[in-house]
Enzyme design. Structure first.
Site, PDB file in Angstrom:
ATOM      1  N   ASN A 186     104.822  24.039  56.931  1.00 55.19           N
ATOM      2  CA  ASN A 186     103.678  24.102  58.090  1.00 55.19           C
ATOM      3  C   ASN A 186     102.886  25.214  57.901  1.00 55.19           C
ATOM      4  O   ASN A 186     103.460  26.101  58.329  1.00 55.19           O
ATOM      5  CB  ASN A 186     104.586  23.822  59.122  1.00 55.19           C
ATOM      6  CG  ASN A 186     103.634  23.785  60.445  1.00 55.19           C
ATOM      7  OD1 ASN A 186     102.378  23.634  60.341  1.00 55.19           O
ATOM      8  ND2 ASN A 186     104.155  23.757  61.652  1.00 55.19           N
ATOM      9  N   PRO A 187     101.930  25.445  57.311  1.00 55.91           N
ATOM     10  CA  PRO A 187     101.177  26.679  56.898  1.00 55.91           C
ATOM     11  C   PRO A 187     100.405  26.952  58.144  1.00 55.91           C
ATOM     12  O   PRO A 187     100.198  25.655  58.789  1.00 55.91           O
ATOM     13  CB  PRO A 187     100.401  26.200  55.539  1.00 55.91           C
ATOM     14  CG  PRO A 187      99.912  24.749  55.705  1.00 55.91           C
ATOM     15  CD  PRO A 187     101.316  24.282  56.503  1.00 55.91           C
ATOM     16  N   PHE A 218     106.105  31.407  65.866  1.00 49.36           N
ATOM     17  CA  PHE A 218     105.347  30.135  66.136  1.00 49.36           C
ATOM     18  C   PHE A 218     106.600  29.110  66.935  1.00 49.36           C
ATOM     19  O   PHE A 218     107.420  28.941  66.290  1.00 49.36           O
ATOM     20  CB  PHE A 218     105.021  29.497  65.067  1.00 49.36           C
ATOM     21  CG  PHE A 218     104.254  28.344  64.881  1.00 49.36           C
ATOM     22  CD1 PHE A 218     102.799  28.112  65.179  1.00 49.36           C
ATOM     23  CD2 PHE A 218     104.843  27.146  64.699  1.00 49.36           C
ATOM     24  CE1 PHE A 218     102.195  27.034  65.433  1.00 49.36           C
ATOM     25  CE2 PHE A 218     104.160  25.940  64.727  1.00 49.36           C
ATOM     26  CZ  PHE A 218     102.777  25.680  65.145  1.00 49.36           C
TER      27      PHE A 218
HETATM   28  N1  GLN Z   1      99.809  22.500  65.174  1.00 49.23           N
HETATM   29  C1  GLN Z   1      99.627  23.899  65.528  1.00 49.23           C
HETATM   30  C2  GLN Z   1      98.814  23.826  66.997  1.00 49.23           C
HETATM   31  O1  GLN Z   1      99.040  23.041  67.843  1.00 49.23           O
HETATM   32  C3  GLN Z   1      98.793  24.694  64.394  1.00 49.23           C
HETATM   33  C4  GLN Z   1     100.153  24.730  63.340  1.00 49.23           C
HETATM   34  C5  GLN Z   1      99.596  25.350  62.336  1.00 49.23           C
HETATM   35  O2  GLN Z   1      98.413  25.933  61.971  1.00 49.23           O
HETATM   36  N2  GLN Z   1     100.565  25.445  61.303  1.00 49.23           N
HETATM   37  O3  GLN Z   1      97.863  24.658  67.133  1.00 49.23           O
END
Ligand code: GLN
Length: 267
Positions: free
Chosen positions: A168-169, A66
């Protein structure tokens, strides 16, 4: 902006140097054109440059991990505020991915013991790489641990001792529409959180309650639409005080914080 950053990456110069550049060698121009094509087909900028900046560190990123986001920098800052007065706090980052939060805490609070947990076998390769780079640069080494944040047996030895649990799950509700950069390139395990996006968070709350010492703090990032639902979930779980929601720099609801009940007031 992305084009400038890609050209700067190809040439190995800071973006500001592009202003004074006289020409671009043909091989670099070819490479640049290829990267532009890939970016135009929605490959994330950070996969093309291979790095993502986060607070004071640079993380290596690419397929399988990620890409850390600027809006997550604030929750890392919140962790640092919580441990500011502690000489040797213990911090656990659940679902660490690239290691962004964990490695920033270690970078900015050298006395901290930081444990970073990642379940995804592909992502943890990136965690380990970034942890090794930061340790090589002189930061206090982060302990990288393969595990699932919802596993009742996770990090049992730390039960009741942790000062801050941060995560940050995966929190995107199933079926949500995401930009192609995210949907096609961030690992599904890092994104999807069940029908309301909070499935993983439910398990995470149980783990955090077990790991934290009385008076320890929990911080969880969430989606724009979860600024009421997540605090309500934490309140409903019982055993937490000071449940609050916090905005990101754009003013959107971004992370919920709470303190583990049962502590004595400091003297
Ligand atoms: N914020 C993320 C996005 O832009 C999602 C992150 C998450 O699920 N931790 O899609």
């Amino acid at each position: 902006m992305d084009a400038e950053l890609l050209l700067a990456a190809v040439l190995g110069v800071p973006r500001a140097r592009l202003l004074t550049l006289d020409d671009v060698p043909p091989e670099a121009a070819d490479r640049f054109a290829d990267l532009l094509d890939q970016r135009a087909s929605r490959v994330p900028l950070q996969h093309l440059t291979g790095t993502a900046p986060f607070r004071h560190v640079e993380l290596a990123v690419g397929p399988g991990v990620f890409v850390p986001r600027p809006e997550t920098e604030l929750i890392a800052g919140w962790v640092l505020d919580r441990i500011a007065g502690l000489a040797a706090p213990t911090v656990v980052d659940l679902g660490t991915g690239s290691g962004a939060i964990a490695l920033s805490v270690a970078n900015e609070h050298p006395g901290a013991r930081v444990v970073a947990v990642e379940r995804d076998a592909g992502a943890i390769e990136w965690t380990r790489h970034n942890a090794a780079v930061r340790a090589g640069a002189g930061d206090t080494p982060v302990e990288v641990f393969a595990g699932d944040m919802t596993d009742p047996g996770l990090l049992r030895a730390l039960d009741g001792t942790v000062d801050v649990v941060v995560s940050n799950p995966p929190y995107v509700p199933d079926g949500a529409r995401l930009p192609r950069e995210v949907a096609d390139h961030d690992p599904p395990l890092a994104l999807w959180g069940g029908p309301d996006g909070l499935d993983v968070v439910r398990g995470l709350l149980v783990t955090a309650a077990r790991l934290l010492r009385p008076g320890g703090w929990l911080g969880i990032e969430h989606a724009d639409q979860q600024g009421s639902a997540l605090p309500a979930l934490v309140r409903g779980a019982g055993g937490w005080t000071d449940v609050a929601d916090n905005p990101d720099l754009a003013g959107r609801p971004r992370y919920t914080t709470a303190q583990r009940a049962g502590h004595q007031a400091a003297t």
